[in-house]
Design a protein around this motif. Structure first.
Motif, PDB file in Angstrom:
ATOM      1  N   LEU A  95       0.863  -1.173   0.000  1.00 52.59           N
ATOM      2  CA  LEU A  95       0.000   0.000   0.000  1.00 52.59           C
ATOM      3  C   LEU A  95       0.901   1.225   0.000  1.00 52.59           C
ATOM      4  O   LEU A  95       1.865   1.289   0.747  1.00 52.59           O
ATOM      5  CB  LEU A  95      -0.914   0.003   1.231  1.00 52.59           C
ATOM      6  CG  LEU A  95      -1.840  -1.202   1.354  1.00 52.59           C
ATOM      7  CD1 LEU A  95      -2.600  -1.145   2.674  1.00 52.59           C
ATOM      8  CD2 LEU A  95      -2.811  -1.255   0.188  1.00 52.59           C
ATOM      9  N   THR A  96       0.581   2.193  -0.853  1.00 54.76           N
ATOM     10  CA  THR A  96       1.489   3.313  -1.053  1.00 54.76           C
ATOM     11  C   THR A  96       1.707   4.109   0.240  1.00 54.76           C
ATOM     12  O   THR A  96       0.825   4.236   1.075  1.00 54.76           O
ATOM     13  CB  THR A  96       0.960   4.254  -2.149  1.00 54.76           C
ATOM     14  OG1 THR A  96      -0.393   4.607  -1.838  1.00 54.76           O
ATOM     15  CG2 THR A  96       1.009   3.580  -3.497  1.00 54.76           C
ATOM     16  N   ASN A  97       2.915   4.641   0.376  1.00 58.45           N
ATOM     17  CA  ASN A  97       3.333   5.348   1.582  1.00 58.45           C
ATOM     18  C   ASN A  97       3.968   6.666   1.160  1.00 58.45           C
ATOM     19  O   ASN A  97       5.176   6.833   1.227  1.00 58.45           O
ATOM     20  CB  ASN A  97       4.318   4.480   2.362  1.00 58.45           C
ATOM     21  CG  ASN A  97       4.643   5.045   3.720  1.00 58.45           C
ATOM     22  OD1 ASN A  97       3.806   5.648   4.364  1.00 58.45           O
ATOM     23  ND2 ASN A  97       5.882   4.859   4.148  1.00 58.45           N
ATOM     24  N   LEU A  98       3.118   7.609   0.710  1.00 62.21           N
ATOM     25  CA  LEU A  98       3.593   8.837   0.094  1.00 62.21           C
ATOM     26  C   LEU A  98       3.072  10.061   0.849  1.00 62.21           C
ATOM     27  O   LEU A  98       2.266   9.950   1.764  1.00 62.21           O
ATOM     28  CB  LEU A  98       3.127   8.898  -1.369  1.00 62.21           C
ATOM     29  CG  LEU A  98       3.518   7.698  -2.244  1.00 62.21           C
ATOM     30  CD1 LEU A  98       2.752   7.751  -3.558  1.00 62.21           C
ATOM     31  CD2 LEU A  98       5.013   7.680  -2.496  1.00 62.21           C
ATOM     32  N   PHE A  99       3.547  11.255   0.430  1.00 60.17           N
ATOM     33  CA  PHE A  99       3.052  12.521   0.969  1.00 60.17           C
ATOM     34  C   PHE A  99       2.019  13.075  -0.015  1.00 60.17           C
ATOM     35  O   PHE A  99       2.380  13.698  -1.016  1.00 60.17           O
ATOM     36  CB  PHE A  99       4.199  13.510   1.152  1.00 60.17           C
ATOM     37  CG  PHE A  99       5.212  13.086   2.187  1.00 60.17           C
ATOM     38  CD1 PHE A  99       4.922  13.193   3.545  1.00 60.17           C
ATOM     39  CD2 PHE A  99       6.438  12.575   1.799  1.00 60.17           C
ATOM     40  CE1 PHE A  99       5.852  12.808   4.505  1.00 60.17           C
ATOM     41  CE2 PHE A  99       7.371  12.181   2.750  1.00 60.17           C
ATOM     42  CZ  PHE A  99       7.072  12.294   4.107  1.00 60.17           C
ATOM     43  N   PRO A 100       0.733  12.868   0.242  1.00 60.11           N
ATOM     44  CA  PRO A 100      -0.287  13.205  -0.759  1.00 60.11           C
ATOM     45  C   PRO A 100      -0.445  14.685  -1.022  1.00 60.11           C
ATOM     46  O   PRO A 100      -0.942  15.083  -2.082  1.00 60.11           O
ATOM     47  CB  PRO A 100      -1.571  12.611  -0.160  1.00 60.11           C
ATOM     48  CG  PRO A 100      -1.326  12.525   1.310  1.00 60.11           C
ATOM     49  CD  PRO A 100       0.140  12.249   1.448  1.00 60.11           C
ATOM     50  N   HIS A 101      -0.037  15.554  -0.069  1.00 61.42           N
ATOM     51  CA  HIS A 101      -0.234  16.992  -0.232  1.00 61.42           C
ATOM     52  C   HIS A 101       1.002  17.692  -0.808  1.00 61.42           C
ATOM     53  O   HIS A 101       1.052  18.926  -0.851  1.00 61.42           O
ATOM     54  CB  HIS A 101      -0.623  17.624   1.099  1.00 61.42           C
ATOM     55  CG  HIS A 101      -1.881  17.048   1.678  1.00 61.42           C
ATOM     56  ND1 HIS A 101      -3.089  17.097   1.024  1.00 61.42           N
ATOM     57  CD2 HIS A 101      -2.115  16.351   2.834  1.00 61.42           C
ATOM     58  CE1 HIS A 101      -4.018  16.508   1.742  1.00 61.42           C
ATOM     59  NE2 HIS A 101      -3.444  16.033   2.841  1.00 61.42           N
ATOM     60  N   LEU A 102       1.997  16.898  -1.243  1.00 63.77           N
ATOM     61  CA  LEU A 102       3.149  17.435  -1.959  1.00 63.77           C
ATOM     62  C   LEU A 102       3.088  16.987  -3.411  1.00 63.77           C
ATOM     63  O   LEU A 102       2.351  16.060  -3.762  1.00 63.77           O
ATOM     64  CB  LEU A 102       4.451  16.947  -1.322  1.00 63.77           C
ATOM     65  CG  LEU A 102       4.715  17.370   0.130  1.00 63.77           C
ATOM     66  CD1 LEU A 102       6.033  16.782   0.611  1.00 63.77           C
ATOM     67  CD2 LEU A 102       4.717  18.885   0.268  1.00 63.77           C
ATOM     68  N   THR A 103       3.882  17.645  -4.259  1.00 70.02           N
ATOM     69  CA  THR A 103       3.905  17.251  -5.665  1.00 70.02           C
ATOM     70  C   THR A 103       4.735  15.985  -5.852  1.00 70.02           C
ATOM     71  O   THR A 103       5.471  15.554  -4.963  1.00 70.02           O
ATOM     72  CB  THR A 103       4.501  18.364  -6.542  1.00 70.02           C
ATOM     73  OG1 THR A 103       5.890  18.500  -6.226  1.00 70.02           O
ATOM     74  CG2 THR A 103       3.784  19.679  -6.334  1.00 70.02           C
TER      75      THR A 103
END
Length: 260
Positions: A95-103
């Motif tokens: 399951l993705t582990n990203l910063f959704p509010h950054l580009t």
């Protein structure tokens, strides 16, 4: 079966009697294995076999009930995931582990900065930041995401988020690369991009690659070695042709053939 004893030199990663219990359930049961540089090992098994849990124990998301984890012979069992990442264990999640509010670019740039040790201080040289951005763009090009560099991560499709995670993993330049079902949820058109990247990493023969995968065509295409988990226990370990034909794999993973 076990082919690890035939490998020369010191393993880059080892587990010894690694176990974890959740209440009365043993999710991973005394798994011992060695993993060597230049080798891509695919970990297979039926649903609930303990594959992702084993990954979580290696990368530090879970702490073992018993047993040890070694990196280049160093006991890292008590280390958390951030420290293991700094030491060279990189993980792409199921399951993705990203910063959704950054580009998209900002997500990869943070990984590059982490790798080269550049902080966000105003005292940092602008040339250094330009180099960081150039490197981040390089990794986005490798996963065919350069055209979406300015998109907000939260707006990406699931497949694009998976590709971005691979770009971040590449940007961290880890010694150990761990992929947990890297093509899960991707469209048919998106899958080749990620598989080609893993092929390239494998071809370099510098890193230790661990891959959890259900798709048997992917397993056959990538594996130097297959490890089979069943009910949390390591039940087979060896060359793909041998492991795939073993009775325990046929029964536990592929299923017994129906009578004609």
């Amino acid at each position: 079966m076990d082919t690890s004893s035939s490998k020369p030199g010191q393993p880059s990663l080892s587990t010894r009697d690694l176990s974890i219990r959740f209440g009365g359930h043993v999710a991973v049961n005394a798994v011992s294995a060695d993993f060597y540089p230049g080798t891509l090992t695919v970990i297979v098994g039926p649903n609930g076999a303990g594959k992702t849990t084993y990954f979580n124990l290696v990368s530090g998301q879970l702490q073992a009930t018993s047993g040890r984890v070694f990196l280049r012979g160093r006991d890292i069992t008590g280390f958390g995931p951030a420290r293991r990442t700094r030491l060279g264990i990189g993980r792409a999640f199921q399951l993705t582990n990203l910063f959704p509010h950054l580009t998209v670019l900002e997500n990869v740039r943070l990984a590059v900065q982490s790798r080269v040790g550049i902080g966000l201080s105003m005292l940092s040289l602008w040339s250094g930041h330009r180099d960081v951005i150039a490197r981040a763009e390089h990794y986005l090009e490798r996963v065919a995401m350069a055209g979406k560099r300015n998109a907000w991560v939260g707006t990406l499709s699931h497949g694009d988020q998976r590709k971005l995670e691979v770009a971040i993993l590449l940007a961290l330049e880890p010694e150990i690369m761990m992929f947990d079902e890297p093509t899960a949820g991707m469209s048919v058109d998106e899958v080749p991009v990620v598989l080609d990247l893993i092929h390239q990493v494998k071809a370099e023969r510098r890193r230790t690659v661990l891959l959890v995968e259900h798709k048997m065509d992917v397993v056959r295409a990538l594996a130097d070695r297959i490890v089979v988990l069943h009910n949390g226990t390591l039940v087979a370990d060896g060359e793909p042709a041998t492991v795939m034909q073993s009775q325990i794999v046929q029964e536990a993973y592929l299923g017994t053939p129906e009578p004609a």
